[in-house]
Motif scaffolding. Sequence first.
Motif, mmCIF file in Angstrom:
data_model
loop_
_atom_site.group_PDB
_atom_site.id
_atom_site.type_symbol
_atom_site.label_atom_id
_atom_site.label_comp_id
_atom_site.label_asym_id
_atom_site.label_seq_id
_atom_site.Cartn_x
_atom_site.Cartn_y
_atom_site.Cartn_z
ATOM 1 N N LEU A 24 0.828 -1.208 0.000
ATOM 2 C CA LEU A 24 0.000 0.000 0.000
ATOM 3 C C LEU A 24 0.861 1.257 0.000
ATOM 4 O O LEU A 24 0.564 2.227 -0.714
ATOM 5 C CB LEU A 24 -0.917 0.007 1.228
ATOM 6 C CG LEU A 24 -1.819 1.244 1.408
ATOM 7 C CD1 LEU A 24 -2.718 1.439 0.189
ATOM 8 C CD2 LEU A 24 -2.657 1.116 2.680
ATOM 9 N N GLY A 25 1.931 1.241 0.772
ATOM 10 C CA GLY A 25 2.849 2.381 0.769
ATOM 11 C C GLY A 25 3.440 2.623 -0.603
ATOM 12 O O GLY A 25 3.552 3.770 -1.062
ATOM 13 N N ALA A 50 2.049 1.870 -3.433
ATOM 14 C CA ALA A 50 0.990 2.393 -4.306
ATOM 15 C C ALA A 50 0.814 3.896 -4.111
ATOM 16 O O ALA A 50 0.629 4.645 -5.082
ATOM 17 C CB ALA A 50 -0.323 1.662 -4.023
ATOM 18 N N LEU A 51 0.872 4.363 -2.869
ATOM 19 C CA LEU A 51 0.752 5.802 -2.609
ATOM 20 C C LEU A 51 1.926 6.574 -3.202
ATOM 21 O O LEU A 51 1.760 7.669 -3.751
ATOM 22 C CB LEU A 51 0.673 6.046 -1.097
ATOM 23 C CG LEU A 51 -0.614 5.569 -0.402
ATOM 24 C CD1 LEU A 51 -0.490 5.725 1.104
ATOM 25 C CD2 LEU A 51 -1.823 6.335 -0.926
ATOM 26 N N ILE A 52 3.122 6.005 -3.107
ATOM 27 C CA ILE A 52 4.304 6.665 -3.669
ATOM 28 C C ILE A 52 4.203 6.741 -5.190
ATOM 29 O O ILE A 52 4.543 7.763 -5.809
ATOM 30 C CB ILE A 52 5.580 5.925 -3.232
ATOM 31 C CG1 ILE A 52 5.812 6.139 -1.730
ATOM 32 C CG2 ILE A 52 6.794 6.411 -4.022
ATOM 33 C CD1 ILE A 52 6.935 5.309 -1.149
ATOM 34 N N ALA A 76 1.428 6.851 -6.918
ATOM 35 C CA ALA A 76 0.419 7.870 -7.217
ATOM 36 C C ALA A 76 1.016 9.266 -7.144
ATOM 37 O O ALA A 76 0.749 10.124 -7.999
ATOM 38 C CB ALA A 76 -0.753 7.737 -6.245
ATOM 39 N N GLY A 77 1.831 9.510 -6.132
ATOM 40 C CA GLY A 77 2.506 10.800 -6.042
ATOM 41 C C GLY A 77 3.458 11.034 -7.199
ATOM 42 O O GLY A 77 3.548 12.144 -7.735
ATOM 43 N N LEU A 129 0.935 12.349 -0.641
ATOM 44 C CA LEU A 129 0.767 10.939 -0.987
ATOM 45 C C LEU A 129 2.042 10.148 -0.704
ATOM 46 O O LEU A 129 2.008 9.055 -0.121
ATOM 47 C CB LEU A 129 0.390 10.802 -2.464
ATOM 48 C CG LEU A 129 -1.036 11.197 -2.853
ATOM 49 C CD1 LEU A 129 -1.179 11.216 -4.378
ATOM 50 C CD2 LEU A 129 -2.043 10.231 -2.239
ATOM 51 N N MET A 130 3.171 10.715 -1.104
ATOM 52 C CA MET A 130 4.436 10.016 -0.909
ATOM 53 C C MET A 130 4.800 9.938 0.570
ATOM 54 O O MET A 130 5.350 8.931 1.033
ATOM 55 C CB MET A 130 5.539 10.709 -1.707
ATOM 56 C CG MET A 130 5.402 10.523 -3.202
ATOM 57 S SD MET A 130 6.741 11.320 -4.111
ATOM 58 C CE MET A 130 6.583 10.514 -5.709
ATOM 59 N N ALA A 172 2.699 9.760 3.029
ATOM 60 C CA ALA A 172 1.855 8.716 3.613
ATOM 61 C C ALA A 172 2.416 7.336 3.304
ATOM 62 O O ALA A 172 2.441 6.439 4.168
ATOM 63 C CB ALA A 172 0.425 8.840 3.077
ATOM 64 N N GLY A 173 2.889 7.143 2.077
ATOM 65 C CA GLY A 173 3.497 5.868 1.717
ATOM 66 C C GLY A 173 4.746 5.592 2.517
ATOM 67 O O GLY A 173 4.976 4.471 2.991
#
Length: 318
Positions: free
Chosen positions: A131-132, A134-136, A138-139, A279-280, A282-283
């Motif tokens: 999940l981390g 995926a957030l990175i 997206a950023g 986003l990054m 949070a990842g």
Amino acid sequence: MKTHKGSSAVLAALAAAALFGASTPLAKQFVGDMSALLLAGLLYLGSGVGLLALRVLRDHGWHSPGLARREWPWLLTAIGCGGVVGPTLLMLGLASTSAAAASLLLNLEGVLTALLAWFVFKENANRRVVLGMALIVAGGLLLSWPGPAVGTNHGGAGAALIVGACLCWALDNNLTRQVSNSDALFIAGLKGIVAALVNIGLALALGQSLPPWRVVGPVLLIGFVGYGISLALFVLALRGLGAARTGAYFGAAPFVGAGIAIGVFGESTSPLFWGAGLLMAAGLWLHLTERHEHPHWHGTLQHSHPHFPDIHHRHDHS
């Protein structure tokens, strides 16, 4: 059976991240003084010469690194990917991308490192790390969007070059993992020397000339600390964490770089930039708060390197 918390490996990974993260905005200040090839070569020259000199001082002379014959192909391929192609792509990308955005884009190195580690080298993963990642990603997609998010009208092309550099370093990280039990200073120093010879040689062959010492000196120092010391610490972290998790902790580097670019050099940002950063971040938080503590079974360990009374060998042997 033995449980490893790996706290020292985590500290080594975070220290490596901080040093490398700072090098990106600092190196960008010299992009206009020389070509991307020459800048990459000088950065690695500072890294290689400095680390090999430290190794000679540490061991009171030159000693064989003790790499097995089967380990040399891994190391040389890693040098080609991470020491020659990767830095050149980064310097080319920096020419058309802000240092702050480029720093955040470097988060993708950890993602690509982990993907290769999981699917090619069969390291373990869990949902939190995925999940981390995926957030990175997206950023990274936000930062790669052409337009003001990356600071110039050519940000898309520059971002693509930086993503290419991240892929090269991801390959480098996984290949280096295969030889990470050998001398960290030798591995990092050899990478620096070979990369420097190739990049500087190509630059001079293309008719470029070295800038004055007032420019060369600071670049060599940035290379020694931001590339050399950082890489040696990274190799140490690989031993205890593996490529995927070391890459995840190394995700702190881009935020150090972005902070310096904005706070020290006053680079402008945009709403897309801050959205990508959140986003990054949070990842990265998911990675840093992951608990990697479980039993490991180890068979007999074989070491092919000589033992000297230095920091590298102050560890327990099962």
